[in-house]
Design a protein around this motif. Structure first.
Motif, PDB file in Angstrom:
ATOM      1  N   VAL A 220      -0.710 -15.557  -1.446  1.00 41.09           N
ATOM      2  CA  VAL A 220       0.343 -14.680  -0.969  1.00 41.09           C
ATOM      3  C   VAL A 220      -0.091 -14.140   0.385  1.00 41.09           C
ATOM      4  CG1 VAL A 220       1.711 -12.614  -1.414  1.00 41.09           C
ATOM      5  CG2 VAL A 220       0.948 -14.026  -3.324  1.00 41.09           C
ATOM      6  N   VAL A 221       0.726 -14.365   1.400  1.00 41.72           N
ATOM      7  CA  VAL A 221       0.412 -13.904   2.751  1.00 41.72           C
ATOM      8  C   VAL A 221       1.162 -12.605   3.002  1.00 41.72           C
ATOM      9  CG1 VAL A 221       0.453 -14.474   5.200  1.00 41.72           C
ATOM     10  CG2 VAL A 221       0.125 -16.288   3.504  1.00 41.72           C
ATOM     11  N   LEU A 222       0.431 -11.551   3.354  1.00 38.12           N
ATOM     12  CA  LEU A 222       0.996 -10.242   3.629  1.00 38.12           C
ATOM     13  C   LEU A 222       0.792  -9.918   5.106  1.00 38.12           C
ATOM     14  CD1 LEU A 222      -0.531  -8.280   0.595  1.00 38.12           C
ATOM     15  CD2 LEU A 222       1.648  -9.495   0.671  1.00 38.12           C
ATOM     16  N   TRP A 223       1.808  -9.325   5.747  1.00 41.84           N
ATOM     17  CA  TRP A 223       1.657  -8.938   7.149  1.00 41.84           C
ATOM     18  C   TRP A 223       2.624  -7.826   7.493  1.00 41.84           C
ATOM     19  CZ3 TRP A 223       4.850 -12.856   5.686  1.00 41.84           C
ATOM     20  CH2 TRP A 223       6.091 -12.977   6.296  1.00 41.84           C
ATOM     21  N   ASN A 224       2.462  -7.246   8.668  1.00 42.14           N
ATOM     22  CA  ASN A 224       3.435  -6.295   9.200  1.00 42.14           C
ATOM     23  C   ASN A 224       3.908  -6.792  10.559  1.00 42.14           C
ATOM     24  OD1 ASN A 224       1.491  -5.630  11.112  1.00 42.14           O
ATOM     25  ND2 ASN A 224       0.934  -3.691  10.169  1.00 42.14           N
ATOM     26  N   ASP A 225       5.098  -6.364  10.944  1.00 41.54           N
ATOM     27  CA  ASP A 225       5.633  -6.788  12.245  1.00 41.54           C
ATOM     28  C   ASP A 225       6.278  -5.614  12.974  1.00 41.54           C
ATOM     29  OD1 ASP A 225       7.822  -6.397  10.667  1.00 41.54           O
ATOM     30  OD2 ASP A 225       8.740  -8.349  11.009  1.00 41.54           O
TER      31      ASP A 225
ATOM     32  N   ALA B 254       5.124 -17.717 -16.040  1.00 43.84           N
ATOM     33  CA  ALA B 254       5.477 -18.312 -17.320  1.00 43.84           C
ATOM     34  C   ALA B 254       5.848 -17.278 -18.368  1.00 43.84           C
ATOM     35  CB  ALA B 254       4.323 -19.180 -17.835  1.00 43.84           C
ATOM     36  N   THR B 255       5.249 -16.083 -18.300  1.00 43.67           N
ATOM     37  CA  THR B 255       5.431 -15.096 -19.368  1.00 43.67           C
ATOM     38  C   THR B 255       6.004 -13.762 -18.899  1.00 43.67           C
ATOM     39  OG1 THR B 255       3.200 -14.169 -19.112  1.00 43.67           O
ATOM     40  CG2 THR B 255       3.448 -16.095 -20.559  1.00 43.67           C
ATOM     41  N   GLY B 256       5.890 -13.463 -17.604  1.00 48.76           N
ATOM     42  CA  GLY B 256       6.338 -12.174 -17.098  1.00 48.76           C
ATOM     43  C   GLY B 256       5.325 -11.065 -17.249  1.00 48.76           C
ATOM     44  N   LYS B 257       4.139 -11.353 -17.790  1.00 50.25           N
ATOM     45  CA  LYS B 257       3.098 -10.337 -17.956  1.00 50.25           C
ATOM     46  C   LYS B 257       2.513  -9.948 -16.598  1.00 50.25           C
ATOM     47  CE  LYS B 257       3.313 -10.489 -22.460  1.00 50.25           C
ATOM     48  NZ  LYS B 257       3.886  -9.364 -23.246  1.00 50.25           N
ATOM     49  N   VAL B 258       2.140  -8.687 -16.456  1.00 49.31           N
ATOM     50  CA  VAL B 258       1.554  -8.208 -15.199  1.00 49.31           C
ATOM     51  C   VAL B 258       0.168  -8.805 -15.011  1.00 49.31           C
ATOM     52  CG1 VAL B 258       0.727  -6.197 -13.934  1.00 49.31           C
ATOM     53  CG2 VAL B 258       2.887  -6.067 -15.185  1.00 49.31           C
ATOM     54  N   LEU B 259      -0.064  -9.426 -13.844  1.00 55.24           N
ATOM     55  CA  LEU B 259      -1.364 -10.001 -13.519  1.00 55.24           C
ATOM     56  C   LEU B 259      -2.213  -9.030 -12.706  1.00 55.24           C
ATOM     57  CD1 LEU B 259      -0.228 -13.607 -12.478  1.00 55.24           C
ATOM     58  CD2 LEU B 259      -1.252 -12.904 -14.647  1.00 55.24           C
ATOM     59  N   TRP B 260      -1.601  -8.368 -11.736  1.00 54.36           N
ATOM     60  CA  TRP B 260      -2.328  -7.409 -10.908  1.00 54.36           C
ATOM     61  C   TRP B 260      -1.337  -6.548 -10.154  1.00 54.36           C
ATOM     62  CZ3 TRP B 260      -1.050  -8.062  -5.786  1.00 54.36           C
ATOM     63  CH2 TRP B 260      -0.671  -9.347  -5.365  1.00 54.36           C
ATOM     64  N   THR B 261      -1.841  -5.420  -9.676  1.00 52.16           N
ATOM     65  CA  THR B 261      -1.021  -4.504  -8.878  1.00 52.16           C
ATOM     66  C   THR B 261      -1.821  -4.032  -7.677  1.00 52.16           C
ATOM     67  OG1 THR B 261       0.312  -3.736 -10.741  1.00 52.16           O
ATOM     68  CG2 THR B 261       0.183  -2.293  -8.835  1.00 52.16           C
ATOM     69  N   ARG B 262      -1.206  -4.077  -6.537  1.00 50.26           N
ATOM     70  CA  ARG B 262      -1.803  -3.570  -5.291  1.00 50.26           C
ATOM     71  C   ARG B 262      -0.992  -2.336  -4.925  1.00 50.26           C
ATOM     72  NH1 ARG B 262      -4.463  -7.097  -1.372  1.00 50.26           N
ATOM     73  NH2 ARG B 262      -4.659  -6.100   0.671  1.00 50.26           N
ATOM     74  N   ARG B 263      -1.513  -1.163  -5.193  1.00 48.98           N
ATOM     75  CA  ARG B 263      -0.712   0.058  -5.151  1.00 48.98           C
ATOM     76  C   ARG B 263      -0.434   0.564  -3.745  1.00 48.98           C
ATOM     77  NH1 ARG B 263       0.309   1.712 -10.045  1.00 48.98           N
ATOM     78  NH2 ARG B 263      -1.044   1.125 -11.764  1.00 48.98           N
ATOM     79  N   LYS B 264      -1.334   0.351  -2.822  1.00 49.34           N
ATOM     80  CA  LYS B 264      -1.115   0.828  -1.459  1.00 49.34           C
ATOM     81  C   LYS B 264      -1.421  -0.293  -0.483  1.00 49.34           C
ATOM     82  CE  LYS B 264      -2.072   5.733  -2.251  1.00 49.34           C
ATOM     83  NZ  LYS B 264      -2.871   6.901  -1.809  1.00 49.34           N
ATOM     84  N   SER B 265      -0.462  -0.556   0.395  1.00 44.59           N
ATOM     85  CA  SER B 265      -0.656  -1.604   1.391  1.00 44.59           C
ATOM     86  C   SER B 265       0.137  -1.262   2.640  1.00 44.59           C
ATOM     87  CB  SER B 265      -0.206  -2.961   0.842  1.00 44.59           C
ATOM     88  OG  SER B 265      -0.317  -3.956   1.833  1.00 44.59           O
ATOM     89  N   GLU B 266      -0.528  -1.290   3.776  1.00 45.19           N
ATOM     90  CA  GLU B 266       0.157  -1.084   5.046  1.00 45.19           C
ATOM     91  C   GLU B 266       0.968  -2.311   5.444  1.00 45.19           C
ATOM     92  OE1 GLU B 266       0.309   1.665   6.594  1.00 45.19           O
ATOM     93  OE2 GLU B 266      -1.319   2.858   5.720  1.00 45.19           O
ATOM     94  N   LEU B 267       0.755  -3.417   4.745  1.00 48.97           N
ATOM     95  CA  LEU B 267       1.442  -4.666   5.033  1.00 48.97           C
ATOM     96  C   LEU B 267       2.698  -4.733   4.175  1.00 48.97           C
ATOM     97  CD1 LEU B 267      -1.699  -6.977   5.031  1.00 48.97           C
ATOM     98  CD2 LEU B 267      -0.814  -5.525   6.856  1.00 48.97           C
TER      99      LEU B 267
END
Length: 413
Positions: free
Chosen positions: A128-133, A105-118
């Motif tokens: 939100v579903v995260l995966w690797n293939d 609705a506003t574009g404000k940052v809610l959270w950040t996940r800085r490192k992810s192998e997915l």
């Protein structure tokens, strides 16, 4: 705002919208070098803008909803929307990368996940579903709360070949089909084998999904998303598919499209409500044309289109006796797309572009061509009646994103 008025957003970079009230046509304008390739999710157009920001524009009204703060090397072409959040891959030049979620609705940052192998992502309701293939690593998958970034569950498989979402259910191809609850990760069912069609995070509200089994007994199955059970199965003649190695693409009207890039062949079958697929046509390029498809062929209405490495567009009517024949992209007014290198299939139109122009085609006929002066500008269909494409006014030093009429090319300047 007047029917042909302008709205200015007090932000940097300066963005201006010109909109036509009630007609769904609008143009977003900004200084040269500002606007990137748009992404459409639901009723919102997300536009990358300079300074690593993302602007959200109402797709129908042509109203700028917000412009985000600067993100860290975002990849907006892969963003997803889930549970009131817009989740954008960031730090894509690093290994591992990360994700940043913005308030829808506003574009404000809610959270950040800085490192992810997915590195793959799909929206499943409020999750939100995260995966690797990757082939080299074990397939990992996780569910993350869209608003908080909290990890809800994690799981692992020998390999994840594909993911498809139906509501709050995540259907995996992980050496066999299985479904997980998107909020808890609990396995709901384990049923069947093959290839998921419409995979890689494709979402939908339908209670069905499709699977393909090739080899000696080629079949297309329609399955129930809540149990995985096959509700119907259509068989395909093995001999007719001997030149095709990829699973088919689903086409409207209960049809499927097979396309072989290097074999330069196409086959279309009707499969809805029948036990044995009915062939509707098998056009291919002439043997005298020393080229191949640059991408798989697409089907729009009753026509098949294919783009070749030599930047030529070829077309054939389904059910016709002719081969794929070159279609010169020349509009009635004489404007031309000389070397098409991008195509995009809409519900009723095919859109074609090259380094400085864009065109619309319906039923094998070129409707219009518009000059754009923008390199790397694939058109983006917006429903059945509109299309998005960028243009540049070098003299005025302005970039523009047009929401134009698909049938006529009419747009606001």
């Amino acid at each position: 705002m007047s029917p042909e008025g302008a709205q200015v957003v007090d932000d940097r970079p300066p963005l201006t919208i010109t909109a036509s009230a009630g007609k769904g046509l609008w143009t977003l304008s900004a200084p040269t070098g500002t606007l990137g390739q748009p992404v459409v999710v639901g009723g919102t157009v997300y536009v990358p803008v300079s300074g690593d920001r993302i602007a959200a524009v109402d797709a129908h009204e042509g109203r700028i909803r917000w412009c985000s703060e600067a993100l860290t090397k975002p990849a907006p072409e892969r963003l997803v929307c889930a549970g009131g959040a817009v989740v954008v891959p960031v730090l894509r030049d690093r290994d591992p990368g990360g994700f940043t979620a913005l308030d829808a609705a506003t574009g404000k940052v809610l959270w950040t996940r800085r490192k992810s192998e997915l590195d793959r992502m799909a929206a499943a309701g409020s999750t939100v579903v995260l995966w690797n293939d990757t082939r080299e690593e074990r397939g990992e998958i996780a569910g993350v709360d869209a608003l908080t970034g909290e990890t809800l569950w994690e799981d692992g498989f020998k390999r994840i070949w594909g993911v498809l979402v139906r509501g709050e259910r995540v259907i995996l191809d992980a050496g066999g089909f299985r479904a997980l609850d998107a909020r808890t990760g609990e396995e709901v069912w384990d049923e069947g084998y093959g290839d998921l069609l419409g995979q890689d995070g494709t979402t939908g509200d339908a209670a069905l999904f499709h699977s393909w089994s090739g080899g000696g007994l080629a079949t297309l199955s329609v399955r129930a998303y809540d149990t995985g059970k096959a509700l119907s199965t259509t068989r395909f003649p093995q001999r007719a598919l001997k030149h095709f190695s990829r699973p088919p693409a689903l086409v409207d009207g209960g049809r499927v499209l097979f396309s072989e890039t290097f074999g330069r062949r196409v086959r279309v079958f009707a499969c809805a409500g029948v036990d044995r697929a009915e062939s509707l046509g098998r056009p291919r390029l002439s043997r005298l044309r020393f080229t191949s498809f640059s991408d798989p062929a697409v089907c729009v209405g009753d026509w098949v289109y294919a783009l070749t490495w030599r930047h030529r567009l070829h077309a054939a009517e389904i059910g016709g006796r002719r081969r794929l024949r070159r279609l010169s992209v020349v509009a009635p007014d004489g404007r031309v797309v000389r070397e098409p290198n991008e195509i995009a299939a809409g519900p009723e139109h095919l859109f074609v572009s090259d380094r400085d122009s864009v065109a619309a085609i319906r039923d094998g006929r070129v409707l219009w061509v518009a000059a754009t002066d923008v390199w790397g500008n694939p058109p983006v269909p917006l429903g059945a009646d509109r299309v998005l494409f960028r243009s540049a006014n070098r003299k005025a030093r302005r970039d523009r994103l047009h929401c134009a009429e698909a049938e006529t090319g009419r747009r606001l300047s």
